[in-house]
Structure formats: C-alpha cells, structure tokens
Design an enzyme around this catalytic site. Structure first.
Site, PDB file in Angstrom:
ATOM      1  N   HIS A 269      -4.390  -4.150  -3.599  1.00  0.00           N
ATOM      2  CA  HIS A 269      -3.449  -3.038  -3.346  1.00  0.00           C
ATOM      3  C   HIS A 269      -2.426  -2.878  -4.475  1.00  0.00           C
ATOM      4  O   HIS A 269      -1.682  -1.900  -4.501  1.00  0.00           O
ATOM      5  CB  HIS A 269      -2.768  -3.175  -1.978  1.00  0.00           C
ATOM      6  CG  HIS A 269      -1.738  -4.269  -1.887  1.00  0.00           C
ATOM      7  ND1 HIS A 269      -0.876  -4.371  -0.811  1.00  0.00           N
ATOM      8  CD2 HIS A 269      -1.430  -5.318  -2.705  1.00  0.00           C
ATOM      9  CE1 HIS A 269      -0.084  -5.410  -0.976  1.00  0.00           C
ATOM     10  NE2 HIS A 269      -0.394  -5.989  -2.119  1.00  0.00           N
ATOM     11  N   GLU A 300      -6.364  -7.585   3.236  1.00  0.00           N
ATOM     12  CA  GLU A 300      -5.588  -6.407   2.855  1.00  0.00           C
ATOM     13  C   GLU A 300      -5.316  -5.543   4.084  1.00  0.00           C
ATOM     14  O   GLU A 300      -5.947  -5.704   5.139  1.00  0.00           O
ATOM     15  CB  GLU A 300      -6.367  -5.550   1.836  1.00  0.00           C
ATOM     16  CG  GLU A 300      -6.508  -6.155   0.451  1.00  0.00           C
ATOM     17  CD  GLU A 300      -5.369  -5.769  -0.483  1.00  0.00           C
ATOM     18  OE1 GLU A 300      -4.428  -5.076  -0.022  1.00  0.00           O
ATOM     19  OE2 GLU A 300      -5.428  -6.155  -1.670  1.00  0.00           O
ATOM     20  N   GLU A 330      -1.924   1.419  -0.528  1.00  0.00           N
ATOM     21  CA  GLU A 330      -2.623   0.895   0.645  1.00  0.00           C
ATOM     22  C   GLU A 330      -3.760   1.854   0.975  1.00  0.00           C
ATOM     23  O   GLU A 330      -3.589   3.064   0.908  1.00  0.00           O
ATOM     24  CB  GLU A 330      -1.672   0.762   1.841  1.00  0.00           C
ATOM     25  CG  GLU A 330      -0.470  -0.122   1.589  1.00  0.00           C
ATOM     26  CD  GLU A 330      -0.825  -1.599   1.398  1.00  0.00           C
ATOM     27  OE1 GLU A 330      -2.015  -1.964   1.542  1.00  0.00           O
ATOM     28  OE2 GLU A 330       0.091  -2.387   1.098  1.00  0.00           O
TER      29      GLU A 330
END
Length: 365
Positions: A269, A300, A330
């Site tokens: 990310h 993640e 994200e």
C-alpha cells in the site's frame, strides 16, 4: 447554504448538520486528547486497577498534577463520549469527581502485553500531521511540479529518508510498526495459523526490526525466518537468541532471498500499481512452484468490506486519504486482482478477512 435553504430545514436537522461540521473541523482535538491520554498512561492506569478508576485514582497513578483535575475531567469526558472510555456514576469518588471511568473495547487495543499504543504518538507526530498542511496546494499542482508526496513537499525528503537521519522520528516509526505487526500477527496466528504450516523458510520483506517475523518464528520454530529491509533499518535489528531469525540488508526491487514463502505486511500500500507489480515479480522469482509450496502472503487492507457500516466505510476512506502523505493507496479486490495478474500470478488467490478490511491474501505462482 443559503438563508432560504436554512429556513426550510428543521431545527433538529440543522443541529445535526452543524454538529457534523464541527466534528470535522475539530476532529484533531480528539486525536490530541488520545495522544495525551496515552502519553500520561491513563489507559494503563485504569487497566491496572481492574478496568475501572475514578479521577482520584488516575491522578494517584500517573504524573498528572492534582491542580489539573478539572481539566482532566474535561478531557476524560471527551474521550468517553467519543468511545475510548466508559463513564458511569461513582459511589465514592474521593471528593474530586462523581464519575468512574472504564475501558471500552477500542481502548483495550491500547493496553496489555500486545497493544497499539506506540501507533498513537507516531500518527499524530509533527512530521506526519504537518504533511497535510499543504494539501490544497499539492492538489493544485501537476504531479511533476508537486515535488512528490505530501510528506516530501512538507519536509523536502521522503519518509524513509527522514527516518534515516532523524533518530527520534525513526524510533517513533519503528515502534509503531513493531506494535502493529506484533498484534496483527498474534491475531492471524490464532485465527489463520494454518497459512504458515508446512513452510520450511520465510522471508519477511520490509519487515523492519522483525516484530512480525519473531511472532511467526516463536509459533513455528521449524521455519527459517529472514527479514529483508534497508541497510539503516536492519543495522539496528538483533538476531533472535535461538538463531531462527536473521536479517539481510537489501532492496526488494533488486532481489529477494529464496524461500518457500514471502511475507509482505503493509508494504504494497506504500507503492504505485507499477511498483507493486515489480515487487511481486521479485517475490515470484524467490519462491518455488506452487506444487512445491511456493506462495506470497500479503497482509493488507482490502477495501469494500463495510457492507453498509458507515464507521467502517469512513475508516477505510480515512486510511486511503492518509496514504496520500507517501503517495500510497488502499485497494479493493478488483485493484488487487489486476496487480496479481500483471505480476504473473495465478488467478486462484485467497483473501481471508482477519479484522474487517484487514485481510490475509495468499497468491501463488
């Protein structure tokens, strides 16, 4: 909003709208109050007393000056209405308050053996917060002119460069990463520990001082664990006493040591889609075929898990905007799927939610 429109809205709706605006404008006060409470070790003080404490108890167990009790009460009221503490009427408050405070579930993330309290001073540190002061100017400029990320525009260097030359900031960063890694790996091993079974070796790419890898090494002593990170990071790390955790200085864009599995926790990310593809291609070169147990384990956020829950959606969106400070992002499932495909991995991946959008992803060559 025009005066005419204001006149057409009910007083209650106006109040709610004004409250929403004020919460946005002064939201930073909650962050600073939480940092203050953590700095003063108030959650720990309440935890040590069995989870409940009066203002008198908190003052007795911390370095708060007795003359500041009225101000402490104001801060505790805010942190209670915002969900960090509970507040109930006390039978005996020692004469300086009429409330007993307790720990909410959210606050339990800040106490105990494995907690996220070191994340708080890092996220509200001057280096991080000031990165967003020039956000509007950053949006006005072309990417080539903007000078990089919000952090780079504010400080003239990248976050990693700042950490390499500022020992205090580096300590904040490493302590934050370590606490986050330790907590989430403990949860993952408890709930999804099978993902590590059968492995003989594992490389944690960008694993810092090895907090996450150490949790894995202790739970699975037969796995040879290695951390790959930048030279200035691993130079401060310590090999485990049992010799089951080693550190290698290197660049994940150049090469990754061979292993059964590669672990990437909150690494991708930080990078663009193109860079993620390059990193995953290096990971693919480091692992054996799937038939021989080769895989990449990614920890993640996978956006889109909210299913109508406004608070979770807001958390995902806040985190996504926060990542602008390093030009990170994200991603949702479709974005992840495209990156995996472009890096040459099988479309037979697994996504295993751990805590809402925070997930373990397994991909295979």
């Amino acid at each position: 909003m025009t005066l005419r429109l204001l006149a057409e809205v009910s007083p209650q709706d106006l109040l709610v709208a004004l409250s929403e605006l004020q919460n946005h404008l002064l939201g930073y006060v909650k962050s600073m109050a939480l940092k203050c409470a953590v700095d003063l070790r108030i959650p720990d003080a309440i935890h040590r007393r069995g989870g409940v404490a009066t203002l008198a108890d908190i003052v007795a167990d911390t370095e708060i000056h007795p003359a500041k009790v009225p101000d402490l009460k104001r801060m505790m009221e805010l942190l209670s209405t915002s969900g960090i503490f509970t507040a109930t009427a006390a039978k005996d408050s020692g004469g300086i308050g009429d409330v007993v405070y307790g720990l909410t579930t959210a606050c339990y993330f800040l106490v105990g053996r494995c907690n996220l309290s070191p994340v708080v001073p890092y996220l509200v540190s001057p280096h991080i917060v000031s990165s967003f002061f020039g956000m509007s100017d950053w949006f006005r400029k072309e990417p080539a002119v903007a000078g990089g990320s919000l952090f780079e525009v504010a400080h003239g260097c990248s976050l990693q460069e700042m950490a390499s030359k500022d020992a205090a900031f580096s300590s904040l960063l490493n302590d934050s990463m370590a606490s986050d890694s330790q907590l989430f790996l403990e949860v993952i091993i408890l709930d999804k520990g099978r993902i590590f079974r059968g492995l003989n070796s594992l490389v944690d790419v960008g694993g810092g001082h090895g907090a996450a890898t150490l949790v894995i090494a202790r739970a699975f002593p037969r796995i040879k664990c290695t951390v790959l990170d930048l030279p200035h990071v691993v130079s401060q790390a310590t090999t485990s006493e049992d010799g089951n955790l080693h550190f290698i200085a290197g660049d994940m864009f150049e090469s990754i040591p061979p292993a059964n599995a590669v672990l990437l926790k909150n690494v991708l990310h930080d990078w663009s889609d193109e860079d993620c593809v390059k990193i995953l291609q290096r990971c693919k070169q480091a692992i054996p075929a799937r038939t021989k147990g080769g895989k990449v384990i990614i920890i993640e956020m996978v956006r889109g898990s909210a299913q109508g829950d406004r608070k979770i959606s807001e958390m995902e969106d806040i985190q996504n905007v926060f990542m602008l400070h390093i030009n990170g992002v994200e991603r949702g499932i479709n974005e992840w799927k495209r990156i995996f495909s472009d890096a040459g991995f099988s479309d037979d991946y697994k996504i295993m939610p751990v805590l809402g959008p925070y997930s373990v992803i397994e991909i295979y060559p």
